[in-house]
Design a protein around this motif. Sequence first.
Motif, PDB file in Angstrom:
ATOM      1  N   ARG A  48      -0.341  -0.720 -13.125  1.00 49.76           N
ATOM      2  CA  ARG A  48       0.042  -1.614 -12.024  1.00 49.76           C
ATOM      3  C   ARG A  48      -1.134  -1.591 -11.047  1.00 49.76           C
ATOM      4  O   ARG A  48      -2.277  -1.489 -11.494  1.00 49.76           O
ATOM      5  CB  ARG A  48       1.364  -1.152 -11.404  1.00 49.76           C
ATOM      6  CG  ARG A  48       2.541  -1.588 -12.260  1.00 49.76           C
ATOM      7  CD  ARG A  48       3.848  -1.043 -11.762  1.00 49.76           C
ATOM      8  NE  ARG A  48       4.176  -1.507 -10.414  1.00 49.76           N
ATOM      9  CZ  ARG A  48       5.149  -0.982  -9.675  1.00 49.76           C
ATOM     10  NH1 ARG A  48       5.883   0.013 -10.163  1.00 49.76           N
ATOM     11  NH2 ARG A  48       5.400  -1.437  -8.468  1.00 49.76           N
ATOM     12  N   SER A  49      -0.859  -1.674  -9.742  1.00 52.69           N
ATOM     13  CA  SER A  49      -2.014  -1.729  -8.836  1.00 52.69           C
ATOM     14  C   SER A  49      -2.579  -0.342  -8.533  1.00 52.69           C
ATOM     15  O   SER A  49      -3.641  -0.213  -7.954  1.00 52.69           O
ATOM     16  CB  SER A  49      -1.632  -2.430  -7.530  1.00 52.69           C
ATOM     17  OG  SER A  49      -0.579  -1.733  -6.892  1.00 52.69           O
ATOM     18  N   ARG A  69      -1.820  -5.532 -17.151  1.00 51.20           N
ATOM     19  CA  ARG A  69      -1.500  -5.324 -15.741  1.00 51.20           C
ATOM     20  C   ARG A  69      -0.065  -5.809 -15.526  1.00 51.20           C
ATOM     21  O   ARG A  69       0.182  -7.036 -15.577  1.00 51.20           O
ATOM     22  CB  ARG A  69      -2.524  -6.093 -14.906  1.00 51.20           C
ATOM     23  CG  ARG A  69      -2.170  -6.410 -13.464  1.00 51.20           C
ATOM     24  CD  ARG A  69      -1.731  -5.196 -12.666  1.00 51.20           C
ATOM     25  NE  ARG A  69      -1.774  -5.472 -11.243  1.00 51.20           N
ATOM     26  CZ  ARG A  69      -0.758  -5.251 -10.414  1.00 51.20           C
ATOM     27  NH1 ARG A  69       0.390  -4.777 -10.884  1.00 51.20           N
ATOM     28  NH2 ARG A  69      -0.892  -5.490  -9.142  1.00 51.20           N
ATOM     29  N   GLY A  71       1.963  -7.000 -13.481  1.00 55.18           N
ATOM     30  CA  GLY A  71       1.970  -7.644 -12.173  1.00 55.18           C
ATOM     31  C   GLY A  71       0.987  -8.794 -12.202  1.00 55.18           C
ATOM     32  O   GLY A  71       0.536  -9.200 -13.290  1.00 55.18           O
ATOM     33  N   VAL A  72       0.637  -9.302 -11.027  1.00 58.02           N
ATOM     34  CA  VAL A  72      -0.236 -10.483 -10.975  1.00 58.02           C
ATOM     35  C   VAL A  72      -1.706 -10.108 -10.790  1.00 58.02           C
ATOM     36  O   VAL A  72      -2.567 -10.443 -11.607  1.00 58.02           O
ATOM     37  CB  VAL A  72       0.146 -11.397  -9.775  1.00 58.02           C
ATOM     38  CG1 VAL A  72      -0.706 -12.654  -9.774  1.00 58.02           C
ATOM     39  CG2 VAL A  72       1.597 -11.756  -9.811  1.00 58.02           C
ATOM     40  N   GLY A  73      -2.000  -9.400  -9.687  1.00 59.67           N
ATOM     41  CA  GLY A  73      -3.398  -9.194  -9.279  1.00 59.67           C
ATOM     42  C   GLY A  73      -4.157  -8.300 -10.238  1.00 59.67           C
ATOM     43  O   GLY A  73      -3.723  -7.198 -10.555  1.00 59.67           O
ATOM     44  N   ASN A  96       6.790 -11.375 -10.920  1.00 56.08           N
ATOM     45  CA  ASN A  96       7.198 -10.857  -9.607  1.00 56.08           C
ATOM     46  C   ASN A  96       7.058 -11.888  -8.488  1.00 56.08           C
ATOM     47  O   ASN A  96       7.074 -11.539  -7.308  1.00 56.08           O
ATOM     48  CB  ASN A  96       6.439  -9.567  -9.271  1.00 56.08           C
ATOM     49  CG  ASN A  96       4.938  -9.759  -9.236  1.00 56.08           C
ATOM     50  OD1 ASN A  96       4.452 -10.862  -8.993  1.00 56.08           O
ATOM     51  ND2 ASN A  96       4.192  -8.692  -9.452  1.00 56.08           N
ATOM     52  N   ARG A 230      -3.138  -9.614  -0.584  1.00 53.40           N
ATOM     53  CA  ARG A 230      -4.059  -8.532  -0.916  1.00 53.40           C
ATOM     54  C   ARG A 230      -4.706  -7.968   0.334  1.00 53.40           C
ATOM     55  O   ARG A 230      -5.068  -8.728   1.252  1.00 53.40           O
ATOM     56  CB  ARG A 230      -5.184  -9.043  -1.846  1.00 53.40           C
ATOM     57  CG  ARG A 230      -4.829  -8.955  -3.304  1.00 53.40           C
ATOM     58  CD  ARG A 230      -4.662  -7.485  -3.738  1.00 53.40           C
ATOM     59  NE  ARG A 230      -4.173  -7.348  -5.096  1.00 53.40           N
ATOM     60  CZ  ARG A 230      -2.874  -7.332  -5.460  1.00 53.40           C
ATOM     61  NH1 ARG A 230      -1.919  -7.453  -4.562  1.00 53.40           N
ATOM     62  NH2 ARG A 230      -2.536  -7.182  -6.720  1.00 53.40           N
ATOM     63  N   HIS A 278       2.969  -1.642   0.079  1.00 52.26           N
ATOM     64  CA  HIS A 278       2.770  -2.498  -1.102  1.00 52.26           C
ATOM     65  C   HIS A 278       4.075  -2.608  -1.920  1.00 52.26           C
ATOM     66  O   HIS A 278       4.126  -2.226  -3.094  1.00 52.26           O
ATOM     67  CB  HIS A 278       1.625  -1.951  -1.973  1.00 52.26           C
ATOM     68  CG  HIS A 278       1.014  -3.016  -2.866  1.00 52.26           C
ATOM     69  ND1 HIS A 278      -0.324  -3.039  -3.179  1.00 52.26           N
ATOM     70  CD2 HIS A 278       1.544  -4.088  -3.496  1.00 52.26           C
ATOM     71  CE1 HIS A 278      -0.575  -4.065  -3.971  1.00 52.26           C
ATOM     72  NE2 HIS A 278       0.549  -4.717  -4.181  1.00 52.26           N
TER      73      HIS A 278
HETATM   74  O1  LIG Z   1      -0.380  -8.275  -7.785  1.00 53.87           O
HETATM   75  C1  LIG Z   1       0.749  -7.830  -7.929  1.00 53.87           C
HETATM   76  O2  LIG Z   1       1.466  -8.106  -8.916  1.00 53.87           O
HETATM   77  C2  LIG Z   1       1.342  -6.992  -6.848  1.00 53.87           C
HETATM   78  O3  LIG Z   1       0.393  -6.585  -5.959  1.00 53.87           O
HETATM   79  C3  LIG Z   1       2.210  -5.887  -7.331  1.00 53.87           C
HETATM   80  O4  LIG Z   1       1.567  -4.654  -7.422  1.00 53.87           O
HETATM   81  P1  LIG Z   1       2.356  -3.396  -8.017  1.00 53.87           P
HETATM   82  O5  LIG Z   1       2.590  -3.706  -9.445  1.00 53.87           O
HETATM   83  O6  LIG Z   1       1.473  -2.218  -7.849  1.00 53.87           O
HETATM   84  O7  LIG Z   1       3.631  -3.286  -7.266  1.00 53.87           O
END
Ligand SMILES: O=C(O)[C@H](O)COP(=O)(O)O
Length: 526
Positions: A48-49, A69, A71-73, A96, A230, A278
């Motif tokens: 994850r992040s 990953r 999640g997104v970022g 998410n 972010r 976060h």
């Molecule tokens: O980019 C993302 O999906 C979010 O920042 C979620 O981050 P996390 O998976 O660490 O909660």
Amino acid sequence: MSKVLVSDPIDQAGIDILSQVATVDVKTGLKPAELIEIIGEYDALMIRSGTRVTQEIIEAGTQLKIIGRAGVGVDNVDVPAATRKGIVVVNSPEGNTIAAAEHALAMMLSLSRHIPDANASVKRGEWDRKTFVGAEVYKKTLGVVGLGKIGSHVAAVAKAMGMKLLAYDPFISTERAEQMGCQLVELDLLMQQADYITLHIPKTPETTHLINAKTLAKMKPTARIINCARGGIIDEAALAAAIKEGKIGGAALDVFESEPLGESDLRSLGKDLILTPHLGASTTEAQVNVAIDVAEQIRDVLLGLPARSAVNIPGFGPDVLEELKPYMQLAETLGNLVGQLVGGRVETLNITLQGELATNKSQPLVVAALKGLLYQALRERVNYVNASIEAKERGIRVIETRDASARDYAGSLHLEATGTLGTHSVTGALLGDKEIHLTDVDGFPINVPPSKYMLFTLHRDMPGIIGKLGSLLGSFNVNIASMQVGRKIVRGDAVMALSIDDPLPEGILDEITKVPGIRDAYTVTL
Ligand SMILES: O=C(O)[C@H](O)COP(=O)(O)O
Ligand SMILES: NC(=O)c1ccc[n+]([C@@H]2O[C@H](COP(=O)([O-])OP(=O)(O)OC[C@H]3O[C@@H](n4cnc5c(N)ncnc54)[C@H](O)[C@@H]3O)[C@@H](O)[C@H]2O)c1
């Protein structure tokens, strides 16, 4: 069996999927040096992040095929380094979205009604109804910076709450913004006019400190800003100063320049600043969504299938892949074949996408053709992720042509490669039940399905030549499975394509070219 390392907390639903095809080790909270030490054992890494996947970690991940990953970022992954090493990076672009949007909305309402501080006050035993007088969001202006998936959902809910919407997003059209009830404006105007500003953009070199002392100075003294996107998009020092000096009404931050948040001026500010660790994606629903989405992709890649949300394979979106799937193998086979016919170093590859393939959506076929072309040189090290980069680094010039008027087949691909040893071309299409067929070699029409071992000859179309070649192959114990001749004119030049059951023995090619009438012979393994 493959091995997957899960280095951040992931929902069990994802672990269960991974366990169908791999041994799964969950090791969270690893220090970078510990991760570097063990990553070499793993075929996939799921994060994850919390895990920063640096170039050093990628270099140490000698077996890595995929980084997922949940999640997104993906700003915590060195994606260019992964791409160079042919490692697929996937994420969950939508898993998410709702969670993050709802967190931003919760932040907006918490800011306007001082909920965190009022709650803390009551719990301390106080009953203070004066300090926490709030403001309504109804009929106020919300400025949405980044009208993508999360920004759009925030806008839709805010509209339902009676807010007026401004949006800044240089990559969407005025019409699209209007459909969502937003007036598209420049950032300066949004900063000046909004009562609430919410950020929903990725962190890139362009967006780092997009919100700084100068932009904050444009805000109304009562306006509040929310960052659930972010850390680093807002200059934290400038924000802390603006709140302290009463230049803005307040802020809510879920993300920080450095996480976990260490010593910071932000911690000492009062009710006009709300901080969460976060938590945007931290709902049960979102965590199940992202875990399943990414685990399925890791499973697929480990089984040799494509991933639906790879961030480092351009043009490989799920809908495009579904449409092109049958043609991907064709492109790869033709690339591999023409590469072997040319032999040596390829300098130019001309790819013509014909018929229904003559659209911009067919870009993955070019990548697949390059993967095939480079297979002889790189074997398993070339894949859809790094094929274009590898071709570029080898100085291969790729020329793409799209010809919708070519209508012999629904869709066909023509590849012409020029190298230090000459030029060859091949064409192929899908026939019958989507079976790959070679339909042309070096300009001579044929119609053969490719087989693992093949022999091609360029010869004079004259009596007896097929018999002589057959006897010669027989004398070397080579069994012919099928044979076809392609010619343009009777007794002119011709191409012969033979499928054989085994690889050609050493030295036989020289003997073949000694047969009167045969000018050239090529053997390929597909
Ligand atoms: O980019 C993302 O999906 C979010 O920042 C979620 O981050 P996390 O998976 O660490 O909660
Ligand atoms: N806090 C969390 O836990 C959490 C959870 C999920 C997502 N996120 C973050 O939220 C952000 C948005 O996610 P999304 O899924 O909506 O992404 P998205 O790709 O759907 O939308 C991003 C939007 O930003 C726009 N954009 C890009 N550069 C811009 C710029 N310079 N100026 C203005 N607009 C720009 C794009 O055109 C796009 O419309 C990402 O940074 C993501 O990492 C955070």
